[in-house]
Enzyme design. Structure first.
Site, PDB file in Angstrom:
ATOM      1  N   PRO A 191      60.758  59.617  35.035  1.00  0.00           N
ATOM      2  CA  PRO A 191      61.003  60.946  34.465  1.00  0.00           C
ATOM      3  C   PRO A 191      59.685  61.704  34.401  1.00  0.00           C
ATOM      4  O   PRO A 191      58.923  61.577  33.446  1.00  0.00           O
ATOM      5  CB  PRO A 191      61.538  60.639  33.062  1.00  0.00           C
ATOM      6  CG  PRO A 191      60.920  59.322  32.715  1.00  0.00           C
ATOM      7  CD  PRO A 191      60.751  58.564  33.983  1.00  0.00           C
TER       8      PRO A 191
ATOM      9  N   CYS B 130      53.161  58.905  28.123  1.00  0.00           N
ATOM     10  CA  CYS B 130      52.442  59.798  27.203  1.00  0.00           C
ATOM     11  C   CYS B 130      53.198  61.099  27.054  1.00  0.00           C
ATOM     12  O   CYS B 130      54.132  61.395  27.801  1.00  0.00           O
ATOM     13  CB  CYS B 130      51.021  60.074  27.701  1.00  0.00           C
ATOM     14  SG  CYS B 130      50.952  61.033  29.241  1.00  0.00           S
TER      15      CYS B 130
ATOM     16  N   ASP C 201      54.203  60.524  34.373  1.00  0.00           N
ATOM     17  CA  ASP C 201      55.373  59.836  33.842  1.00  0.00           C
ATOM     18  C   ASP C 201      55.446  60.128  32.343  1.00  0.00           C
ATOM     19  O   ASP C 201      54.583  59.690  31.579  1.00  0.00           O
ATOM     20  CB  ASP C 201      55.233  58.333  34.107  1.00  0.00           C
ATOM     21  CG  ASP C 201      56.459  57.537  33.699  1.00  0.00           C
ATOM     22  OD1 ASP C 201      57.243  58.026  32.868  1.00  0.00           O
ATOM     23  OD2 ASP C 201      56.623  56.408  34.201  1.00  0.00           O
ATOM     24  N   HIS C 202      56.476  60.841  31.935  1.00  0.00           N
ATOM     25  CA  HIS C 202      56.567  61.269  30.534  1.00  0.00           C
ATOM     26  C   HIS C 202      56.826  60.097  29.589  1.00  0.00           C
ATOM     27  O   HIS C 202      56.742  60.246  28.366  1.00  0.00           O
ATOM     28  CB  HIS C 202      57.670  62.313  30.372  1.00  0.00           C
ATOM     29  CG  HIS C 202      57.311  63.421  29.423  1.00  0.00           C
ATOM     30  ND1 HIS C 202      56.717  63.205  28.198  1.00  0.00           N
ATOM     31  CD2 HIS C 202      57.462  64.773  29.516  1.00  0.00           C
ATOM     32  CE1 HIS C 202      56.523  64.352  27.587  1.00  0.00           C
ATOM     33  NE2 HIS C 202      56.966  65.325  28.364  1.00  0.00           N
ATOM     34  N   ARG C 203      57.106  58.925  30.132  1.00  0.00           N
ATOM     35  CA  ARG C 203      57.314  57.760  29.280  1.00  0.00           C
ATOM     36  C   ARG C 203      55.990  57.184  28.787  1.00  0.00           C
ATOM     37  O   ARG C 203      55.940  56.545  27.732  1.00  0.00           O
ATOM     38  CB  ARG C 203      58.079  56.669  30.048  1.00  0.00           C
ATOM     39  CG  ARG C 203      59.486  57.051  30.446  1.00  0.00           C
ATOM     40  CD  ARG C 203      60.103  55.983  31.337  1.00  0.00           C
ATOM     41  NE  ARG C 203      59.329  55.800  32.562  1.00  0.00           N
ATOM     42  CZ  ARG C 203      59.604  54.872  33.485  1.00  0.00           C
ATOM     43  NH1 ARG C 203      60.629  54.046  33.301  1.00  0.00           N
ATOM     44  NH2 ARG C 203      58.866  54.774  34.576  1.00  0.00           N
TER      45      ARG C 203
END
Length: 470
Positions: A264, A444, A440-442
């Site tokens: 994501p 940070c 990758d928004h997971r």
């Protein structure tokens, strides 16, 4: 005696390679370690050396053919004196048809075929396999991939059929239901030859007996590519060319799909005034005769930024139980996108955090040259933890780059152009470059990503404050 060499394991779990060209022909004399062929893997071009000395008896493939690891690659007639045989290549000295293949036996849980005591470790690119040491104790040997696994049980017990992953792949690629194939191996085991026979028998039938217009085509046929000169059913246009993706092109396609599917991602970007940086680099080049490339200088700033924002130098892994694990690294392996005739590849500068800008510049040049010549090895093209993509060389300002899976981020660098820019309340002409960070928004939140991007941008805007770290 006829000895058959199998396509060796080329590393990184690669199971196949495309045969680019043969460097020998049937009847040629070959020596040990002489290059005999050039193959293209998903990573690079590789020259295959010959493990035998003798006369080429048979080439098991043609240019453009996909060759599977552990399948026959070349057969060589060796001198009879080496093995105590009779005439080299005589039927008595040739290995039997199945033995000549000598690839790792198909996997099937529950088979009771005994394992040879002197079984080697299998073909590898360097060393061509290793002989097994005689067992002197009760230490259990772990069966290698493709070995026959023996399990206790009644002699008449029919174990469930389990076939080699390569056989499964062949069947799946050609739309064959493995359950409908009658195996010719021991206890009905399905072999590669069984799948190939089904493929060969289906091809002529499909060509000679077209389906009636009113009969829906099978799903496998509907998905088959339309040949050149034919009409595409979806668009109604003539097909100019239709090719199956292979080698690097297929690897790129799979990697991009995996990245989009698994990560994501979010993107942040900023315009950077690099006027001072360009002037500083010009002065260094004038005084020293050479200067690091702009890519190397920016990369050095990025490596320093990753030290402050280590979340971006990590990856997310999904465990068997579905748990997500974030792995951070001590140090940076810096990948950089390089365009080649074979497609986009990502050479990897290992230990980039230990190199200054000048050293990074030299490594970029060396690895880019290897990649464009198709000589980069598997280790040169894998293992990066963070990637930089300089799409400015294509004369574009910006791009939301796709993350190099399984990394957490990719930094994009656009072209440098002169633009009007407000400096201390006055409009001036400045050299501007756009930086883009996809992350990758997971791993940070946006604040961390923006902090890293701002760190790199500020160093580029005021290089005199950061030049001591180069």
């Amino acid at each position: 005696m006829i000895k058959t060499f199998l396509l060796p394991d080329l590393g990184e779990g690669l199971t196949e390679a495309e045969l680019v060209r043969w460097m020998v022909a049937a009847g040629d004399t070959v020596a040990v370690d002489q290059p005999i062929a050039e193959v293209e893997t998903a990573k690079s071009l590789v020259e295959i050396p010959c493990p035998f000395e003798g006369v080429v008896h048979q080439l098991h493939g043609e240019a453009g053919q996909m060759m599977l690891v552990d399948e026959p690659f070349i057969s060589v007639a060796t001198e009879a004196g080496e093995t105590g045989g009779q005439d080299s290549g005589s039927p008595a000295d040739s290995e039997p048809a199945e033995g000549a293949l000598s690839y790792r036996e198909e996997e099937r849980a529950g088979t009771t075929a005994p394992q040879a005591e002197d079984e080697g470790s299998g073909n590898v690119l360097i060393g061509y396999g290793t002989g097994a040491a005689k067992s002197t104790g009760s230490r259990r040997r772990r069966p290698r991939a493709g070995s026959v696994i023996t399990t206790p049980g009644p002699a008449n017990e029919q174990a469930p059929l389990v076939i080699n992953p390569i056989v499964r792949k062949m069947a799946r690629d050609h739309g064959i239901d493995i359950a409908t194939v009658q195996g010719t191996g021991q206890n009905g085991m399905v072999l590669r030859s069984d799948i190939q026979s089904r493929i060969d028998s289906a091809a002529p039938a499909a060509a000679s007996t077209p389906a009636p217009a009113a009969t829906p085509a099978p799903a496998a046929a509907a998905s088959a590519p339309v040949g050149a000169g034919q009409t595409d059913s979806r668009t109604g246009l003539p097909v100019a060319e239709s090719t199956v993706l292979s080698g690097v092109r297929r690897t790129i396609a799979n990697a991009m799909s995996t990245s989009r599917r698994e990560i994501p991602e979010a993107t942040v970007w900023v315009d950077v005034d690099v006027t001072k940086l360009l002037k500083l680099r010009a002065k260094v080049k004038e005084s020293a005769g050479s200067a690091p490339s702009m890519l190397a200088i920016i990369s050095r700033f990025a490596v320093l930024g990753l030290k402050q924002f280590p979340e971006l130098n990590s990856r997310i892994e999904v465990g068997a139980d579905g748990q997500l694990t974030q792995t951070r690294f001590e140090g940076v392996n810096l990948g950089f996108a390089a365009q080649t005739e074979r497609g986009l590849v990502v050479p990897n500068v290992r230990g980039a955090h230990q190199l200054n800008a000048q050293q990074l510049s030299a490594e970029f040049a060396r690895l880019a040259s290897l990649a464009r010549e198709g000589k980069a090895g598997v280790s040169d093209l894998s293992g990066s933890t963070f990637t930089i993509n300089n799409y400015g060389v294509f004369n574009v300002d910006g791009s939301a780059a796709i993350i190099n899976y399984p990394e957490a981020a990719i930094l994009g660098i656009g072209r440098v152009v002169e633009r009007p820019w407000v400096v201390k309340g006055k409009v001036k002409v400045r050299s501007i470059c756009e930086l883009t960070l996809s992350f990758d928004h997971r791993v940070c939140d946006g604040g961390t990503a923006a902090g890293f991007l701002r760190f790199v941008a500020d160093a580029m805007t005021n290089p005199q404050h950061a030049v001591i770290s180069l």
